[in-house]
Write an enzyme that holds these catalytic residues in place. Structure first.
Site, PDB file in Angstrom:
ATOM      1  N   HIS A  79      15.892  31.220  40.803  1.00  0.00           N
ATOM      2  CA  HIS A  79      15.518  30.546  42.060  1.00  0.00           C
ATOM      3  C   HIS A  79      16.577  30.681  43.048  1.00  0.00           C
ATOM      4  O   HIS A  79      16.263  31.261  43.908  1.00  0.00           O
ATOM      5  CB  HIS A  79      14.810  29.192  41.745  1.00  0.00           C
ATOM      6  CG  HIS A  79      14.178  28.655  42.856  1.00  0.00           C
ATOM      7  ND1 HIS A  79      14.786  28.375  44.014  1.00  0.00           N
ATOM      8  CD2 HIS A  79      12.753  28.461  43.194  1.00  0.00           C
ATOM      9  CE1 HIS A  79      13.786  27.818  44.989  1.00  0.00           C
ATOM     10  NE2 HIS A  79      12.713  28.077  44.290  1.00  0.00           N
ATOM     11  N   HIS A 125      21.899  17.657  42.579  1.00  0.00           N
ATOM     12  CA  HIS A 125      22.840  16.922  43.332  1.00  0.00           C
ATOM     13  C   HIS A 125      22.185  15.659  43.822  1.00  0.00           C
ATOM     14  O   HIS A 125      22.336  14.266  43.991  1.00  0.00           O
ATOM     15  CB  HIS A 125      23.708  17.533  44.401  1.00  0.00           C
ATOM     16  CG  HIS A 125      24.796  18.103  43.642  1.00  0.00           C
ATOM     17  ND1 HIS A 125      24.734  19.742  43.532  1.00  0.00           N
ATOM     18  CD2 HIS A 125      25.860  17.667  42.878  1.00  0.00           C
ATOM     19  CE1 HIS A 125      25.809  19.837  42.647  1.00  0.00           C
ATOM     20  NE2 HIS A 125      26.551  18.982  42.471  1.00  0.00           N
TER      21      HIS A 125
HETATM   22 CO    CO Z   1      10.989  27.722  45.534  1.00  0.00          CO
END
Ligand code: CO
Length: 293
Positions: A175, A118
């Protein structure tokens, strides 16, 4: 005589057909470009994945100039000290505008449409209007957007691993983000991994599913061996330390504590053709949108 007639005809065409002529001229001046955007890495061994993406992109989009940008200021500054200069997405785009590029496709090499994607979208919209606007700019979607992306990626990642026996499991580290941006994509992907292999468990460093979910699954199934696989573009710092490192709080240490043998596979998803193809399909869609204007 012929020459004169031609010149006359040309003058008439330029006069009466202003619109058509102008459009033709504009087309001739179209300068297309691609920017591939990654977080970046300062681990030389992890670069293999980005180099592989670069090679595949150049093979597929032969006539279009391809540039790179890294979103991580920390990585860019670290590399600059070693004499390796990388641009931020904004710097790369401004530079291309100065060089006369008119139609640009920016491809996100992010995994999910999370916080970083984003931020990139904001940068791209800065180049869409105002004095430095391109005639056209489009942003390619990150890896996991549609259901079919998830299916293709899971199949490619499992296909890249050695043959799995009844005693093997696969632990994948994505992640994720502590505020939950991107969680939905990772949860859907974790479900797809489970559908394709009963002992393939996806967790994330910061978001959901978490390491706790992975540990719970490992406890339930108690495999003999677990392949530890980064579910990230590159096998960088997270893969080498948080996943496969020897520190007591690494994923390897936590899983080995259950008596499971851990085999790290330090290969980024950028090294897997089937995964790279999904990113490049998204780039192809973005190029079509950019070229339409
Ligand atoms: Co990281």
């Amino acid at each position: 005589m012929k020459v004169r007639f031609g010149a006359l005809f040309f003058a008439a065409a330029a006069c009466c057909g202003v619109m058509g002529f102008a459009a033709g001229k504009e087309n001739a001046e179209m300068k297309k470009g691609i920017v591939l955007v990654a977080f970046g890495t300062s681990v030389p061994e992890a670069r293999i994945a980005l180099d592989h993406i670069d090679r595949r992109a150049r093979e597929r989009f032969k006539d279009i100039e391809i540039r790179w940008a890294y979103t991580s200021t920390f990585i860019r500054r670290k590399l600059a000290k070693e004499g390796l200069v990388y641009n931020s997405p904004l710097a790369a785009l401004v530079k291309m505008h100065e060089e006369g590029f008119t139609h640009v496709a920016v491809q996100s090499l992010h995994i999910a449409a999370g916080a970083e994607f984003h931020e990139l979208a904001k940068t791209v919209s800065l180049m869409r209007s105002g004095p430095d606007a391109f005639r056209s700019i489009a942003l390619g979607k990150p890896l996991l957007v549609r259901r079919v992306d998830v299916e293709r990626v899971v199949e490619s990642v499992l296909g890249s691993l050695p043959e799995l026996s009844q005693e093997d499991a696969v632990v994948l580290m994505g992640h994720g983000n502590e505020h939950g941006h991107g969680d939905m994509a990772f949860l859907a992907t974790a479900a797809q991994f489970q559908k394709m292999h009963p002992r393939a468990f996806l967790g994330t460093v910061e978001g959901q599913p978490s390491l706790d979910d992975v540990i719970e699954n490992c406890r339930k199934h108690l495999p003999k061996r677990a392949y530890l696989v980064p579910f990230m573009g590159v096998a960088g710092d997270h893969a080498r330390n948080d996943l496969a490192g020897d520190e007591p709080d690494s994923w390897k240490s936590s899983i080995a504590a259950l008596g499971i043998e851990c085999i790290p596979v330090l290969k980024g998803m950028g090294e897997i053709d089937g995964v790279v193809d999904v990113w490049l399909d998204h780039l192809s869609e973005a190029l079509k949108i950019a070229e339409k204007e």
